[in-house]
Design an enzyme around this catalytic site. Structure first.
Site, short mmCIF file in Angstrom:
data_model
loop_
_atom_site.label_atom_id
_atom_site.label_comp_id
_atom_site.label_asym_id
_atom_site.label_seq_id
_atom_site.Cartn_x
_atom_site.Cartn_y
_atom_site.Cartn_z
N CYS A 145 4.80 -7.69 -8.87
CA CYS A 145 3.54 -7.98 -8.19
C CYS A 145 2.38 -7.14 -8.71
O CYS A 145 1.30 -7.65 -8.93
CB CYS A 145 3.70 -7.76 -6.68
SG CYS A 145 2.14 -7.85 -5.76
N PHE A 146 2.58 -5.85 -8.88
CA PHE A 146 1.45 -4.98 -9.21
C PHE A 146 0.96 -5.16 -10.64
O PHE A 146 -0.02 -4.57 -11.05
CB PHE A 146 1.80 -3.51 -8.94
CG PHE A 146 1.64 -3.15 -7.49
CD1 PHE A 146 0.48 -2.55 -7.04
CD2 PHE A 146 2.62 -3.45 -6.57
CE1 PHE A 146 0.30 -2.24 -5.70
CE2 PHE A 146 2.46 -3.14 -5.23
CZ PHE A 146 1.30 -2.53 -4.79
#
Length: 272
Positions: A145-146
């Site tokens: 995600c990041f």
């Protein structure tokens, strides 16, 4: 001034955490509870997948088992997140309150602005960064995600600090997000599948260059301080009154049922 519930919970396992968010969403959609801001943690550490991710293709399930890391599929979209030492928030509110914009992009901006305001109260120089209007959010380089920018990011020192995801169902909005306290989330690259060691290394380097956490930024605040400040920032942004409360018996009962029959079920977690 609109009244919301503020629910602060201890650390729970991944299945119960995701079940509680859905239980609140479902019962709130029926008009039985007020809008809710919830904070929680994770124990043991867990890898959560976005609703549309392909678990068998993207995740090394055996490695997760070896490391004692739970695997759960979220109700929301987005990419994989390793939840370990972090503070997680969730916001649940019906659309007919007309507090959040109909546009997902705009509602991300509204919530992120409140989070930024809270962090700024602690002297943390977080900012709101928008993806250029008219363009799609850039694609990331991995399943993590990041590494994947969203429409309106909370950034610190020009790096992504908070990763969030949203789902709208039964005329109700659920948004939850992850604020990492230290570098533990970087372990995610040991749990994802890659075509080569070189691709794994490249993804890890990109992740480190594009994301950050409170420890790396030099911010020394505990969870209690964070919760107080983030609550204040969101309350100010939305002009709401937060009243500390607990889950209702109906929510607890439904959450336990969802945890057992849905989120712990491999048919759900490996549905894609």
């Amino acid at each position: 001034m609109l009244k919301w519930r503020l629910i602060i919970e201890a650390e729970n396992d991944a299945y119960y955490n995701m079940a509680v968010d859905e239980a609140i969403m479902k019962i709130h959609s029926q008009g039985d509870t007020p809008p809710t801001l919830r904070f929680y943690g994770w124990q043991p550490a867990a890898l959560s997948l976005g609703y549309f991710q392909q678990a068998k293709k993207e995740v090394d399930f055996e490695k997760c088992q070896q490391e004692g890391i739970d695997l759960v599929r979220r109700l929301t979209g987005g990419r994989a997140i390793l939840h370990d030492r972090e503070l997680t928030y969730s916001i649940i509110i019906r659309e007919d309150y007309n507090l959040l914009a109909d546009s997902i992009e705009k509602s991300y901006q509204q919530i992120s602005s409140g989070l930024v305001a809270g962090l700024n109260q602690l002297g943390i120089a977080a900012e709101l960064k928008a993806v250029e209007r008219g363009k799609k959010a850039p694609r990331g380089h991995s399943a993590a995600c990041f590494d994947a920018p969203s429409w309106y990011e909370v950034i610190l020192n020009k790096k992504k600090l908070i990763g969030s995801a949203q789902r709208r169902k039964e005329n109700t909005i659920l948004q939850h997000g992850s604020l990492p306290l230290d570098d533990s989330s970087e372990k995610i690259f040991e749990l994802l599948n890659y075509n080569s060691a070189e691709m794994r290394k490249k993804s890890r380097c990109i992740f480190k260059a594009k994301s950050t956490n409170l420890k790396r930024s030099g911010s020394k605040v505990d969870k209690e301080e964070l919760i107080k400040a983030l609550s204040s920032g969101l309350a100010e942004k939305f002009n709401i009154n937060l009243e500390k409360a607990s889950l209702t018996e109906s929510e607890i009962e439904l959450a336990r049922e969802l945890a057992k029959n849905k989120y712990q079920n491999q048919n759900w977690n490996f549905k894609r």
